[in-house]
Design a protein around this motif. Structure first.
Motif, PDB file in Angstrom:
ATOM      1  N   ASN A  10       9.047  80.156 -17.355  1.00  0.00           N
ATOM      2  CA  ASN A  10       9.957  80.407 -16.240  1.00  0.00           C
ATOM      3  C   ASN A  10       9.795  79.481 -15.042  1.00  0.00           C
ATOM      4  OD1 ASN A  10      11.329  82.855 -17.291  1.00  0.00           O
ATOM      5  ND2 ASN A  10       9.235  83.660 -17.274  1.00  0.00           N
ATOM      6  N   LEU A  11       8.773  78.661 -15.036  1.00  0.00           N
ATOM      7  CA  LEU A  11       8.511  77.818 -13.861  1.00  0.00           C
ATOM      8  C   LEU A  11       8.438  76.355 -14.260  1.00  0.00           C
ATOM      9  CD1 LEU A  11       5.615  79.924 -12.270  1.00  0.00           C
ATOM     10  CD2 LEU A  11       8.024  79.918 -11.566  1.00  0.00           C
ATOM     11  N   PRO A  12       8.736  75.461 -13.307  1.00  0.00           N
ATOM     12  CA  PRO A  12       8.526  74.037 -13.596  1.00  0.00           C
ATOM     13  C   PRO A  12       7.035  73.744 -13.811  1.00  0.00           C
ATOM     14  CG  PRO A  12       9.447  74.365 -11.379  1.00  0.00           C
ATOM     15  CD  PRO A  12       9.290  75.708 -11.997  1.00  0.00           C
ATOM     16  N   ALA A  13       6.744  72.666 -14.492  1.00  0.00           N
ATOM     17  CA  ALA A  13       5.364  72.321 -14.877  1.00  0.00           C
ATOM     18  C   ALA A  13       4.438  72.089 -13.700  1.00  0.00           C
ATOM     19  CB  ALA A  13       5.376  71.093 -15.780  1.00  0.00           C
ATOM     20  N   ASP A  14       5.003  71.798 -12.515  1.00  0.00           N
ATOM     21  CA  ASP A  14       4.146  71.560 -11.349  1.00  0.00           C
ATOM     22  C   ASP A  14       4.343  72.625 -10.273  1.00  0.00           C
ATOM     23  OD1 ASP A  14       6.680  70.857 -10.534  1.00  0.00           O
ATOM     24  OD2 ASP A  14       6.099  68.931  -9.679  1.00  0.00           O
ATOM     25  N   HIS A  15       4.660  73.837 -10.699  1.00  0.00           N
ATOM     26  CA  HIS A  15       4.873  74.931  -9.744  1.00  0.00           C
ATOM     27  C   HIS A  15       3.539  75.389  -9.158  1.00  0.00           C
ATOM     28  CE1 HIS A  15       6.122  78.808  -8.095  1.00  0.00           C
ATOM     29  NE2 HIS A  15       7.359  78.316  -8.118  1.00  0.00           N
ATOM     30  N   PRO A  16       3.502  75.699  -7.854  1.00  0.00           N
ATOM     31  CA  PRO A  16       2.247  76.111  -7.214  1.00  0.00           C
ATOM     32  C   PRO A  16       1.614  77.368  -7.821  1.00  0.00           C
ATOM     33  CG  PRO A  16       4.011  75.897  -5.572  1.00  0.00           C
ATOM     34  CD  PRO A  16       4.597  75.584  -6.897  1.00  0.00           C
ATOM     35  N   GLU A  17       2.424  78.260  -8.391  1.00  0.00           N
ATOM     36  CA  GLU A  17       1.861  79.471  -9.009  1.00  0.00           C
ATOM     37  C   GLU A  17       0.916  79.137 -10.158  1.00  0.00           C
ATOM     38  OE1 GLU A  17       2.134  82.852  -8.291  1.00  0.00           O
ATOM     39  OE2 GLU A  17       2.996  82.086  -6.422  1.00  0.00           O
ATOM     40  N   LEU A  18       1.167  78.032 -10.826  1.00  0.00           N
ATOM     41  CA  LEU A  18       0.321  77.633 -11.950  1.00  0.00           C
ATOM     42  C   LEU A  18      -1.091  77.269 -11.495  1.00  0.00           C
ATOM     43  CD1 LEU A  18       2.912  75.516 -13.935  1.00  0.00           C
ATOM     44  CD2 LEU A  18       1.902  77.695 -14.655  1.00  0.00           C
ATOM     45  N   ILE A  19      -1.213  76.806 -10.264  1.00  0.00           N
ATOM     46  CA  ILE A  19      -2.530  76.409  -9.755  1.00  0.00           C
ATOM     47  C   ILE A  19      -3.498  77.583  -9.810  1.00  0.00           C
ATOM     48  CG2 ILE A  19      -3.803  75.567  -7.735  1.00  0.00           C
ATOM     49  CD1 ILE A  19      -1.170  74.112  -6.926  1.00  0.00           C
TER      50      ILE A  19
ATOM     51  N   ILE B 208      -9.197  73.815 -14.882  1.00  0.00           N
ATOM     52  CA  ILE B 208      -9.385  73.556 -13.450  1.00  0.00           C
ATOM     53  C   ILE B 208      -8.825  72.180 -13.078  1.00  0.00           C
ATOM     54  CG2 ILE B 208     -11.052  73.383 -11.572  1.00  0.00           C
ATOM     55  CD1 ILE B 208     -12.896  75.215 -13.357  1.00  0.00           C
ATOM     56  N   MET B 209      -8.978  71.207 -13.961  1.00  0.00           N
ATOM     57  CA  MET B 209      -8.400  69.881 -13.705  1.00  0.00           C
ATOM     58  C   MET B 209      -6.874  69.951 -13.634  1.00  0.00           C
ATOM     59  SD  MET B 209     -10.473  67.407 -13.230  1.00  0.00           S
ATOM     60  CE  MET B 209     -11.910  66.521 -13.682  1.00  0.00           C
ATOM     61  N   MET B 210      -6.274  70.790 -14.487  1.00  0.00           N
ATOM     62  CA  MET B 210      -4.819  70.954 -14.417  1.00  0.00           C
ATOM     63  C   MET B 210      -4.430  71.541 -13.060  1.00  0.00           C
ATOM     64  SD  MET B 210      -3.418  72.024 -18.191  1.00  0.00           S
ATOM     65  CE  MET B 210      -4.641  73.210 -18.702  1.00  0.00           C
ATOM     66  N   ALA B 211      -5.189  72.518 -12.602  1.00  0.00           N
ATOM     67  CA  ALA B 211      -4.918  73.113 -11.286  1.00  0.00           C
ATOM     68  C   ALA B 211      -5.052  72.061 -10.194  1.00  0.00           C
ATOM     69  CB  ALA B 211      -5.876  74.280 -11.026  1.00  0.00           C
ATOM     70  N   MET B 212      -6.139  71.298 -10.250  1.00  0.00           N
ATOM     71  CA  MET B 212      -6.374  70.274  -9.225  1.00  0.00           C
ATOM     72  C   MET B 212      -5.282  69.208  -9.252  1.00  0.00           C
ATOM     73  SD  MET B 212      -9.519  67.587  -8.774  1.00  0.00           S
ATOM     74  CE  MET B 212      -8.845  66.559 -10.081  1.00  0.00           C
TER      75      MET B 212
ATOM     76  N   PRO C 114      -3.190  68.029   1.719  1.00  0.00           N
ATOM     77  CA  PRO C 114      -4.583  67.749   1.337  1.00  0.00           C
ATOM     78  C   PRO C 114      -5.607  68.785   1.812  1.00  0.00           C
ATOM     79  CG  PRO C 114      -3.801  66.161   2.960  1.00  0.00           C
ATOM     80  CD  PRO C 114      -2.626  66.995   2.566  1.00  0.00           C
ATOM     81  N   ASN C 115      -5.239  69.627   2.770  1.00  0.00           N
ATOM     82  CA  ASN C 115      -6.204  70.625   3.247  1.00  0.00           C
ATOM     83  C   ASN C 115      -5.806  72.045   2.820  1.00  0.00           C
ATOM     84  OD1 ASN C 115      -3.992  70.832   4.898  1.00  0.00           O
ATOM     85  ND2 ASN C 115      -5.152  71.075   6.785  1.00  0.00           N
ATOM     86  N   HIS C 116      -5.113  72.176   1.702  1.00  0.00           N
ATOM     87  CA  HIS C 116      -4.679  73.482   1.211  1.00  0.00           C
ATOM     88  C   HIS C 116      -5.839  74.208   0.527  1.00  0.00           C
ATOM     89  CE1 HIS C 116      -2.306  76.515  -0.866  1.00  0.00           C
ATOM     90  NE2 HIS C 116      -1.303  76.194  -0.047  1.00  0.00           N
ATOM     91  N   LEU C 117      -5.905  75.514   0.730  1.00  0.00           N
ATOM     92  CA  LEU C 117      -7.004  76.303   0.164  1.00  0.00           C
ATOM     93  C   LEU C 117      -7.003  76.335  -1.366  1.00  0.00           C
ATOM     94  CD1 LEU C 117      -7.249  79.286   2.661  1.00  0.00           C
ATOM     95  CD2 LEU C 117      -8.861  77.402   2.337  1.00  0.00           C
ATOM     96  N   ASP C 118      -5.838  76.204  -1.985  1.00  0.00           N
ATOM     97  CA  ASP C 118      -5.818  76.152  -3.448  1.00  0.00           C
ATOM     98  C   ASP C 118      -6.544  74.906  -3.962  1.00  0.00           C
ATOM     99  OD1 ASP C 118      -4.511  78.552  -3.756  1.00  0.00           O
ATOM    100  OD2 ASP C 118      -2.533  77.663  -4.100  1.00  0.00           O
ATOM    101  N   LEU C 119      -6.459  73.819  -3.224  1.00  0.00           N
ATOM    102  CA  LEU C 119      -7.228  72.621  -3.590  1.00  0.00           C
ATOM    103  C   LEU C 119      -8.718  72.876  -3.418  1.00  0.00           C
ATOM    104  CD1 LEU C 119      -5.199  69.583  -2.215  1.00  0.00           C
ATOM    105  CD2 LEU C 119      -5.868  70.020  -4.577  1.00  0.00           C
ATOM    106  N   ALA C 120      -9.086  73.536  -2.328  1.00  0.00           N
ATOM    107  CA  ALA C 120     -10.497  73.867  -2.115  1.00  0.00           C
ATOM    108  C   ALA C 120     -11.013  74.729  -3.256  1.00  0.00           C
ATOM    109  CB  ALA C 120     -10.684  74.569  -0.770  1.00  0.00           C
ATOM    110  N   SER C 121     -10.192  75.683  -3.723  1.00  0.00           N
ATOM    111  CA  SER C 121     -10.604  76.525  -4.860  1.00  0.00           C
ATOM    112  C   SER C 121     -10.816  75.687  -6.114  1.00  0.00           C
ATOM    113  CB  SER C 121      -9.554  77.599  -5.137  1.00  0.00           C
ATOM    114  OG  SER C 121      -9.525  78.530  -4.104  1.00  0.00           O
ATOM    115  N   SER C 122      -9.902  74.764  -6.359  1.00  0.00           N
ATOM    116  CA  SER C 122     -10.064  73.888  -7.528  1.00  0.00           C
ATOM    117  C   SER C 122     -11.337  73.063  -7.407  1.00  0.00           C
ATOM    118  CB  SER C 122      -8.856  72.956  -7.673  1.00  0.00           C
ATOM    119  OG  SER C 122      -7.695  73.674  -7.966  1.00  0.00           O
ATOM    120  N   TYR C 123     -11.586  72.478  -6.236  1.00  0.00           N
ATOM    121  CA  TYR C 123     -12.791  71.670  -6.040  1.00  0.00           C
ATOM    122  C   TYR C 123     -14.048  72.509  -6.223  1.00  0.00           C
ATOM    123  CZ  TYR C 123      -9.582  68.196  -3.985  1.00  0.00           C
ATOM    124  OH  TYR C 123      -8.567  67.306  -3.778  1.00  0.00           O
ATOM    125  N   ARG C 124     -14.033  73.713  -5.667  1.00  0.00           N
ATOM    126  CA  ARG C 124     -15.212  74.577  -5.780  1.00  0.00           C
ATOM    127  C   ARG C 124     -15.433  74.990  -7.236  1.00  0.00           C
ATOM    128  NH1 ARG C 124     -16.782  80.241  -3.908  1.00  0.00           N
ATOM    129  NH2 ARG C 124     -19.025  79.957  -3.740  1.00  0.00           N
TER     130      ARG C 124
END
Length: 189
Positions: free
Chosen positions: A18-27, A50-54, A63-73
């Motif tokens: 139901n979502l495009p391949a780069d939709h934020p929900e997938l992160i 996790i790499m797919m999420a990142m 660049p300072n989004h918390l979803d990125l921080a979660s992926s990095y962590r």
């Protein structure tokens, strides 16, 4: 974990339909799957998700989004589990950069990042940096967590351990590099 894994996989199937391949929900879903696989000891699968999420996050998020921080962590935790502490450190430092921008300097997430980095430096044998980060984390934990919280206790134990390790190294250095000028010789014998 298996039940959580099943639910996350079902959620991913629905999202992919139901979502495009780069939709934020997938992160979030990819990060959750990665964490579950990490807990199960399936590190290759964990890294893949996790790499797919990142990759999605770096492509579509600021660049300072918390979803990125979660992926990095999450990447840092997985690389740490694999024993690749250099990569774990790199990703932990990236997560910390985001936490320091998004949260106050005394926020629990920032303190947790400091502690993570401290323990990674300890794993790398850099005890002075480990202590600096753990002491910083401890001062925040002490201010925001209730007395006796296990996080505080774990941090204290880490500090004690690395003080002890640092002293051992200093003692070895003193023993292997004695200063002959400090010896006194009695020539009257």
């Amino acid at each position: 974990y298996m039940e959580a894994l099943d639910y996350q996989k079902k959620a991913l199937d629905i999202q992919r339909k139901n979502l495009p391949a780069d939709h934020p929900e997938l992160i979030g879903t990819f990060n959750h799957l990665g964490r579950i696989y990490n807990q199960l000891g399936e590190y290759g699968q964990a890294l893949e998700y996790i790499m797919m999420a990142m990759n999605i996050g770096e492509k579509i998020l600021p660049p300072n989004h918390l979803d990125l921080a979660s992926s990095y962590r999450n990447l840092a935790n997985t690389y740490s589990s694999l024993g690749d502490h250099r990569k774990a450190l790199d990703y932990s430092l990236k997560a910390l950069e985001i936490y320091e921008i998004v949260f106050s300097p005394n926020h629990l997430n920032t303190a947790t990042a400091y502690a993570d980095i401290g323990f990674i430096y300890g794993d790398l044998g850099d005890y002075s940096k480990a202590l600096a980060y753990l002491k910083r984390a401890f001062s925040i934990f002490e201010a925001v967590l209730p007395e006796g919280d296990p996080t505080i206790e774990d941090t204290i134990e880490g500090i004690k351990k690395y003080i002890w390790m640092q002293r051992i190294i200093e003692d070895r250095e003193r023993l292997s590099n004695p200063n002959p000028a400090s010896y006194s010789f009695d020539s009257s014998d």
